[in-house]
Design a protein around this motif. Structure first.
Motif, mmCIF file in Angstrom:
data_model
loop_
_atom_site.group_PDB
_atom_site.id
_atom_site.type_symbol
_atom_site.label_atom_id
_atom_site.label_comp_id
_atom_site.label_asym_id
_atom_site.label_seq_id
_atom_site.Cartn_x
_atom_site.Cartn_y
_atom_site.Cartn_z
ATOM 1 N N TRP A 84 0.573 -1.180 0.549
ATOM 2 C CA TRP A 84 0.273 0.230 0.609
ATOM 3 C C TRP A 84 0.433 1.338 -0.103
ATOM 4 N N SER A 85 1.912 1.214 0.496
ATOM 5 C CA SER A 85 3.041 2.887 0.179
ATOM 6 C C SER A 85 3.264 2.615 -1.125
ATOM 7 N N SER A 88 0.062 4.382 -3.045
ATOM 8 C CA SER A 88 0.192 5.641 -2.391
ATOM 9 C C SER A 88 -0.027 6.693 -2.856
ATOM 10 N N ASP A 93 -6.588 8.519 -0.850
ATOM 11 C CA ASP A 93 -7.034 8.008 -0.077
ATOM 12 C C ASP A 93 -6.723 6.867 0.723
ATOM 13 N N ILE A 94 -5.673 5.904 0.305
ATOM 14 C CA ILE A 94 -5.434 4.465 1.052
ATOM 15 C C ILE A 94 -5.131 4.456 2.239
ATOM 16 N N TRP A 95 -4.629 4.793 2.954
ATOM 17 C CA TRP A 95 -4.429 4.791 4.127
ATOM 18 C C TRP A 95 -5.930 5.016 4.795
ATOM 19 N N THR A 96 -7.756 5.465 4.630
ATOM 20 C CA THR A 96 -7.558 5.100 5.923
ATOM 21 C C THR A 96 -8.990 3.386 5.392
ATOM 22 N N ALA A 98 -6.339 0.773 5.262
ATOM 23 C CA ALA A 98 -5.231 0.238 4.561
ATOM 24 C C ALA A 98 -4.579 0.450 6.779
#
Length: 125
Positions: A84-85, A88, A93-96, A98
């Motif tokens: 995911w990093s 990204s 907004d992938i960390w919402t 992940a």
């Protein structure tokens, strides 16, 4: 603690089992080479089933399954973080998505180890 672990393991069984079934279906439809990949989610689903059976008293607890599953959960969280990093910058907004998924996997690993330590010791013989 056991209930939370049971819920998370049940969700993983559904997700990993579904992934394994879809990979096998792809193999049957002519996409060669993906059938062997079904062993990974299938194995993870099987370990989670072993943990679920032990949690709710349906089988003799296999302590090794708890520890192997905990290691696989941590490895899975690390692989997801790396993947995911790497994407990204493409998805803002992938960390919402992940971070909660990785947090649940790490929580599952911790709960798995804690429950494994509380298991009664197996008789020698």
């Amino acid at each position: 603690m056991k209930i939370i672990l049971g819920i998370i393991c049940g969700l993983v069984v559904l997700f990993a089992g579904g992934c394994a079934v879809m990979l096998l279906a792809s193999q049957m439809s002519g996409d060669s080479g993906v059938g062997a990949l079904a062993l990974i989610p299938g194995g993870i689903a099987a370990l989670n089933v072993l943990v679920l059976l032990a949690l709710f008293g349906r089988s003799q607890p296999q302590r090794w399954a708890f520890y192997v599953l905990a290691v696989l959960d941590v490895v899975g969280a690390i692989i997801m973080a790396m993947f995911w990093s790497s994407i990204s910058f493409q998805v803002g907004d992938i960390w919402t998505i992940a971070l909660p998924v990785m947090a649940v996997l790490l929580l599952k690993a911790v709960l798995t180890v804690l429950v494994a330590r509380q298991l009664p010791s197996q008789p020698q013989g």
